[in-house]
Write an enzyme that holds these catalytic residues in place. Structure first.
Site, PDB file in Angstrom:
ATOM      1  N   VAL A  42       0.828  -1.201   0.000  1.00 19.33           N
ATOM      2  CA  VAL A  42       0.000   0.000   0.000  1.00 19.33           C
ATOM      3  C   VAL A  42       0.868   1.259   0.000  1.00 19.33           C
ATOM      4  O   VAL A  42       0.560   2.244  -0.677  1.00 19.33           O
ATOM      5  CB  VAL A  42      -0.958  -0.021   1.219  1.00 19.33           C
ATOM      6  CG1 VAL A  42      -1.579   1.337   1.449  1.00 19.33           C
ATOM      7  CG2 VAL A  42      -2.042  -1.079   1.013  1.00 19.33           C
ATOM      8  N   GLU A  43       1.974   1.236   0.725  1.00 20.90           N
ATOM      9  CA  GLU A  43       2.807   2.439   0.854  1.00 20.90           C
ATOM     10  C   GLU A  43       3.599   2.749  -0.415  1.00 20.90           C
ATOM     11  O   GLU A  43       3.725   3.912  -0.793  1.00 20.90           O
ATOM     12  CB  GLU A  43       3.769   2.296   2.037  1.00 20.90           C
ATOM     13  CG  GLU A  43       3.092   2.240   3.406  1.00 20.90           C
ATOM     14  CD  GLU A  43       2.440   3.569   3.780  1.00 20.90           C
ATOM     15  OE1 GLU A  43       2.746   4.592   3.165  1.00 20.90           O
ATOM     16  OE2 GLU A  43       1.601   3.565   4.704  1.00 20.90           O
ATOM     17  N   SER A  44       4.159   1.721  -1.043  1.00 24.13           N
ATOM     18  CA  SER A  44       5.038   2.009  -2.183  1.00 24.13           C
ATOM     19  C   SER A  44       4.879   1.010  -3.323  1.00 24.13           C
ATOM     20  O   SER A  44       5.788   0.874  -4.138  1.00 24.13           O
ATOM     21  CB  SER A  44       6.502   2.022  -1.728  1.00 24.13           C
ATOM     22  OG  SER A  44       6.926   0.720  -1.372  1.00 24.13           O
TER      23      SER A  44
END
Ligand code: CA
Length: 414
Positions: A143-145
């Site tokens: 989700v973050e990267s």
């Protein structure tokens, strides 16, 4: 993007969510994504120069050496595009259904399975040490990267000093800037490699500098905490270390779907905790096998007639990573999918245009088949889909409003 443990919500970093992860992958790639650094030119600015001159004294008073400051600010500069981004923050109006569709798109799931297999050994060691399941760590990464494929390319010292000088949230960003300088002073990373999102979220897990200083770990033992490298080892361990320090309980669930009786009007909310037995007595049942995880709250973020969830202690820990329920549900559901679970059992029903997820996907596919590229058929109506609709409406001689509808779907035929 990790946040500090002192309640600095990632909402102040809304763009973090926009720049990477969940909104960057909307159909057609129309959303803000990591751009080449040429898109973030530094330009001469006398005001910024004067601000930096004053800041140096304050930084020295907080333990930053002249040597660190000189190395950090060599080549740094004012970035107007960062201010632009700060002024035009993405207003997140996406529904939970959109979030989940993006977080668990076929593409992201297949990237996730490949990433988990590639980093399987590291994830197992991280799970053994911190008690956070490999799938949960991988889901945060995803989700973050997007599993490290969008880590941000904005020079952090330039970005943070630009924001601190600009002053809209000057105090906050000056604190982040000092924290970033401490990272450089410790030697975890060189100034040229210290890049991130426009607001200073860095590396595979998008830690802001204060979060990095509080929680990042050197898991591969080379003496540096490196969340920027292609090798995600330190970053994955750092995410798990952060969750553990926030209170993650090993072996416990985060959430499970709940089925409400027709017309339910009983207790609701994350803090309305009780045992599953008590919930059952009130007519609310887990979907599928009930986990044993102590007391649970009950949430139904998108309202009546949409999926509901029993949420356990660990759900609140995911919220410490990012204080958005949509975020935490996206991470948790992606983790579940990566561990082999299927899609949610309950559907969200038609959206405000009267279309279900399946119908929105069909609409996107049919537009594409007729040569109006709506991007990935993920059922999320973003800018690319709206542009494709307008394009089709023009060709078909329909009123051009760019809006999806059942009528349009029928017009596009089977
Ligand atoms: Ca290391």
């Amino acid at each position: 993007m990790g946040l500090s443990g002192r309640g600095i919500s990632r909402r102040v970093f809304v763009s973090g969510l926009a720049a990477v992860g969940l909104v960057g992958c909307q159909t057609g790639g129309a959303g803000p994504v990591a751009r080449p650094s040429q898109a973030w030119p530094r330009v001469p600015n006398a005001g910024w120069d004067a601000w930096v001159a004053g800041f140096r004294g304050r930084a020295v008073a907080r333990g930053i050496s002249d040597r660190t400051l000189s190395a950090a600010f060599r080549g740094a500069g004012f970035i107007p595009a960062v201010i632009e981004r700060d002024r035009n923050q993405f207003q997140d109006r996406r529904s939970l259904e959109d979030y989940l569709a993006i977080a668990t798109s076929d593409e992201r799931l297949s990237m996730g399975r490949a990433a988990m297999s590639r980093e399987g050994r590291v994830l197992s060691r991280v799970e053994a040490q911190y008690g956070v399941p490999a799938e949960v760590v991988a889901a945060i990464w995803g989700v973050e990267s997007r599993f490290g494929t969008r880590r941000g390319e904005v020079p952090v010292i330039s970005a943070l000093s630009t924001l601190a000088y600009d002053g809209r949230r000057g105090r906050f960003f000056e604190g982040q800037l000092v924290a970033a300088l401490k990272i450089l002073q410790r030697g975890d990373v060189s100034p040229s490699r210290m890049v991130g999102s426009w607001a200073g979220a860095m590396g595979h897990t998008q830690f802001i500098p204060t979060t990095f200083n509080a929680y990042a770990v050197d898991f591969d033992g080379d003496g540096r905490r490196d969340i920027w490298a292609d090798d995600p080892t330190d970053a994955l361990a750092s995410a798990a270390a952060y969750l553990k320090a926030s209170g993650w309980r090993a072996g416990q669930p985060w959430a499970v779907e709940a089925r409400l009786p027709e017309g339910y009007s009983g207790p609701m909310g994350r803090r309305a905790t009780r045992s599953l037995a008590a919930w059952r007595a009130g007519g609310v049942h887990p979907v599928g096998r009930a986990p044993s995880g102590g007391a649970a709250g009950l949430i139904q973020p998108q309202g009546a007639g949409t999926p509901a969830f029993f949420v356990f202690h660990n759900f609140n820990i995911l919220l410490k990573y990012n204080a958005s329920e949509k975020y935490a549900l996206s991470v948790g559901h992606l983790a579940d999918r990566l561990s082999g679970a299927g899609p949610l059992a309950q559907s969200f029903g038609p959206d405000e245009h009267g279309l279900t997820l399946a119908q929105r996907k069909a609409l996107q596919r049919r537009l594409g088949a007729r040569g109006h590229d709506a991007g990935t058929a993920d059922g999320v109506i973003g800018k690319a889909t709206e542009a494709a609709i307008r394009s089709y409406q023009r060709v078909a001689g329909l009123p051009v409003d760019g809006q999806p509808s059942l009528t349009l779907l029928r017009h596009l035929g089977g």
